[in-house]
Design a protein around this motif. Structure first.
Motif, PDB file in Angstrom:
ATOM      1  N   LEU A  34       0.820  -1.211   0.000  1.00 27.23           N
ATOM      2  CA  LEU A  34       0.000   0.000   0.000  1.00 27.23           C
ATOM      3  C   LEU A  34       0.858   1.266   0.000  1.00 27.23           C
ATOM      4  N   LEU A  35       1.929   1.263   0.766  1.00 27.01           N
ATOM      5  CA  LEU A  35       2.811   2.433   0.770  1.00 27.01           C
ATOM      6  C   LEU A  35       3.468   2.615  -0.597  1.00 27.01           C
ATOM      7  N   ASP A  36       3.851   1.513  -1.215  1.00 24.88           N
ATOM      8  CA  ASP A  36       4.413   1.580  -2.570  1.00 24.88           C
ATOM      9  C   ASP A  36       3.386   2.076  -3.580  1.00 24.88           C
ATOM     10  N   ALA A  37       2.096   1.819  -3.295  1.00 23.91           N
ATOM     11  CA  ALA A  37       1.017   2.234  -4.195  1.00 23.91           C
ATOM     12  C   ALA A  37       0.687   3.722  -4.061  1.00 23.91           C
ATOM     13  N   GLY A  38       1.304   4.382  -3.078  1.00 23.59           N
ATOM     14  CA  GLY A  38       1.126   5.819  -2.948  1.00 23.59           C
ATOM     15  C   GLY A  38       0.349   6.298  -1.744  1.00 23.59           C
ATOM     16  N   LEU A  39      -0.086   5.367  -0.873  1.00 25.01           N
ATOM     17  CA  LEU A  39      -0.780   5.781   0.347  1.00 25.01           C
ATOM     18  C   LEU A  39       0.194   6.481   1.283  1.00 25.01           C
ATOM     19  N   SER A  40      -0.277   7.496   1.998  1.00 29.98           N
ATOM     20  CA  SER A  40       0.612   8.222   2.908  1.00 29.98           C
ATOM     21  C   SER A  40       0.684   7.567   4.284  1.00 29.98           C
ATOM     22  N   LYS A  41      -0.458   6.987   4.708  1.00 32.36           N
ATOM     23  CA  LYS A  41      -0.494   6.311   6.002  1.00 32.36           C
ATOM     24  C   LYS A  41      -1.393   5.088   5.899  1.00 32.36           C
ATOM     25  N   VAL A  42      -1.072   4.086   6.711  1.00 36.01           N
ATOM     26  CA  VAL A  42      -1.818   2.832   6.691  1.00 36.01           C
ATOM     27  C   VAL A  42      -2.404   2.583   8.084  1.00 36.01           C
ATOM     28  N   ILE A  43      -3.696   2.260   8.111  1.00 32.19           N
ATOM     29  CA  ILE A  43      -4.401   2.006   9.366  1.00 32.19           C
ATOM     30  C   ILE A  43      -4.578   0.506   9.545  1.00 32.19           C
ATOM     31  N   CYS A  44      -4.086  -0.027  10.648  1.00 31.81           N
ATOM     32  CA  CYS A  44      -4.180  -1.467  10.908  1.00 31.81           C
ATOM     33  C   CYS A  44      -4.989  -1.713  12.175  1.00 31.81           C
ATOM     34  N   SER A  45      -5.950  -2.598  12.085  1.00 31.31           N
ATOM     35  CA  SER A  45      -6.707  -3.003  13.270  1.00 31.31           C
ATOM     36  C   SER A  45      -6.629  -4.520  13.432  1.00 31.31           C
ATOM     37  N   SER A  46      -7.183  -5.267  12.475  1.00 33.21           N
ATOM     38  CA  SER A  46      -7.139  -6.737  12.551  1.00 33.21           C
ATOM     39  C   SER A  46      -5.704  -7.252  12.640  1.00 33.21           C
ATOM     40  N   MET A  47      -4.820  -6.688  11.832  1.00 35.69           N
ATOM     41  CA  MET A  47      -3.426  -7.132  11.802  1.00 35.69           C
ATOM     42  C   MET A  47      -2.761  -6.967  13.173  1.00 35.69           C
ATOM     43  N   ALA A  48      -3.074  -5.862  13.856  1.00 43.84           N
ATOM     44  CA  ALA A  48      -2.452  -5.597  15.152  1.00 43.84           C
ATOM     45  C   ALA A  48      -2.851  -6.635  16.192  1.00 43.84           C
ATOM     46  N   ILE A  49      -4.025  -7.221  16.022  1.00 45.27           N
ATOM     47  CA  ILE A  49      -4.508  -8.230  16.963  1.00 45.27           C
ATOM     48  C   ILE A  49      -4.136  -9.646  16.515  1.00 45.27           C
ATOM     49  N   LYS A  50      -4.364  -9.945  15.253  1.00 41.31           N
ATOM     50  CA  LYS A  50      -4.225 -11.315  14.757  1.00 41.31           C
ATOM     51  C   LYS A  50      -2.818 -11.660  14.280  1.00 41.31           C
ATOM     52  N   ASN A  51      -2.031 -10.640  13.941  1.00 41.83           N
ATOM     53  CA  ASN A  51      -0.666 -10.865  13.459  1.00 41.83           C
ATOM     54  C   ASN A  51       0.237  -9.811  14.076  1.00 41.83           C
ATOM     55  N   GLU A  52       0.371  -9.888  15.400  1.00 32.28           N
ATOM     56  CA  GLU A  52       1.092  -8.852  16.124  1.00 32.28           C
ATOM     57  C   GLU A  52       2.557  -8.747  15.709  1.00 32.28           C
ATOM     58  N   ALA A  53       3.159  -9.853  15.356  1.00 29.18           N
ATOM     59  CA  ALA A  53       4.574  -9.821  14.964  1.00 29.18           C
ATOM     60  C   ALA A  53       4.780  -8.930  13.738  1.00 29.18           C
ATOM     61  N   ASP A  54       3.940  -9.097  12.723  1.00 31.51           N
ATOM     62  CA  ASP A  54       4.060  -8.269  11.519  1.00 31.51           C
ATOM     63  C   ASP A  54       3.660  -6.822  11.792  1.00 31.51           C
ATOM     64  N   TRP A  55       2.662  -6.625  12.648  1.00 35.50           N
ATOM     65  CA  TRP A  55       2.248  -5.267  13.002  1.00 35.50           C
ATOM     66  C   TRP A  55       3.399  -4.520  13.665  1.00 35.50           C
ATOM     67  N   ILE A  56       4.068  -5.166  14.611  1.00 36.18           N
ATOM     68  CA  ILE A  56       5.180  -4.508  15.301  1.00 36.18           C
ATOM     69  C   ILE A  56       6.347  -4.272  14.336  1.00 36.18           C
ATOM     70  N   ALA A  57       6.566  -5.222  13.440  1.00 35.06           N
ATOM     71  CA  ALA A  57       7.616  -5.037  12.433  1.00 35.06           C
ATOM     72  C   ALA A  57       7.308  -3.824  11.557  1.00 35.06           C
ATOM     73  N   ALA A  58       6.048  -3.664  11.165  1.00 39.44           N
ATOM     74  CA  ALA A  58       5.642  -2.515  10.354  1.00 39.44           C
ATOM     75  C   ALA A  58       5.782  -1.217  11.144  1.00 39.44           C
ATOM     76  N   LEU A  59       5.427  -1.292  12.425  1.00 36.66           N
ATOM     77  CA  LEU A  59       5.511  -0.133  13.306  1.00 36.66           C
ATOM     78  C   LEU A  59       6.955   0.358  13.434  1.00 36.66           C
ATOM     79  N   LYS A  60       7.867  -0.572  13.518  1.00 30.00           N
ATOM     80  CA  LYS A  60       9.277  -0.208  13.654  1.00 30.00           C
ATOM     81  C   LYS A  60       9.868   0.283  12.333  1.00 30.00           C
ATOM     82  N   LYS A  61       9.413  -0.289  11.229  1.00 24.77           N
ATOM     83  CA  LYS A  61       9.971   0.059   9.912  1.00 24.77           C
ATOM     84  C   LYS A  61       9.369   1.342   9.346  1.00 24.77           C
TER      85      LYS A  61
END
Length: 238
Positions: A92-119
């Motif tokens: 999505l960021l590569d597609a031109g979005l400025s910010k990404v909102i995560c809800s399900s991912m933060a709960i169901k895939n916390e490892a990837d959410w935290i990785a995205a948060l750090k990156k």
């Protein structure tokens, strides 16, 4: 306070749900670019778009419409719906979005959410949708067990900077926002940029949120149902 106009997309059309119920969708325009153009011409350079198909199906059904808005109008867009893994955020960021909102991912895939948060710390927004005080996800169809405040504390420790909080019981109801909820969250976590969402019914609601020092507010149905004008929204936008 920043006022962020909202567009909810379902099957390529601009809609609003009532309390998150897909079967209670009202169609406002069949061409999203028409609505986004109104926001742009009123002086808004950043809008909030939710892919309702994505939230339910886990794939970016409405992305072509979002990309058209970005490319045709040159405005920035924050989006949510269908984001399940780190690769989705990158896509999505590569597609031109400025910010990404995560809800399900933060709960169901916390490892990837935290990785995205750090990156992508500055571009990540936690979508904290509350149903009866619990965080809801998967299109608001499920709720998490962890206490909301405890979850936020953990995420702030991981670098979280921005939260979009929706009281689902207020969403699409025009019954006024849950201002007390936002005030309590802002008091408990003053370091967080807090975006209020759900229930805004008129200009007075925006004034109350502004006086409560809420950082930003998403406005959708109140505009579509002619309870508030773009000029009124812009007058409180800074």
């Amino acid at each position: 306070m920043k006022v962020i106009p909202a567009i909810d997309l379902l099957n390529g059309q601009v809609v609003r749900l009532h309390k998150g119920k897909y079967e209670e969708a009202t169609i406002y325009d069949k061409e999203p670019l028409n609505i986004a153009t109104q926001f742009k011409e009123a002086g808004f350079d950043h809008i909030h778009i939710v892919d309702l198909n994505g939230a339910k199906e886990g794939k970016f059904v409405n992305l072509p419409h979002i990309k058209n808005i970005i490319s045709d109008l040159g405005i920035s867009v924050q989006t949510g719906g269908g984001i399940r893994k780190l690769a989705d955020v990158e896509f999505l960021l590569d597609a031109g979005l400025s910010k990404v909102i995560c809800s399900s991912m933060a709960i169901k895939n916390e490892a990837d959410w935290i990785a995205a948060l750090k990156k992508y710390q500055d571009q990540m927004i936690l979508g904290m949708d509350l149903k009866d005080g619990k965080i809801a996800y998967s299109g608001w169809l499920e709720t998490a067990e962890e206490d909301t405040f405890h979850f936020l504390e953990r995420m702030i420790d991981e670098g979280l900077q921005e939260v979009l909080c929706t009281d689902i019981s207020k969403d699409g109801t025009l019954s006024g926002p849950n201002t007390e909820l936002y005030i309590s969250l802002k008091k408990a976590f003053p370091e967080i940029k807090l975006i209020a969402s759900g229930g805004v019914s008129d200009q007075e609601d925006l004034i109350l949120l502004d006086e409560a020092d809420i950082d930003a507010v998403v406005v959708g149905k109140a505009f579509y149902e002619h309870h508030i004008t773009l000029e009124q929204m812009k007058s409180l936008h800074n």
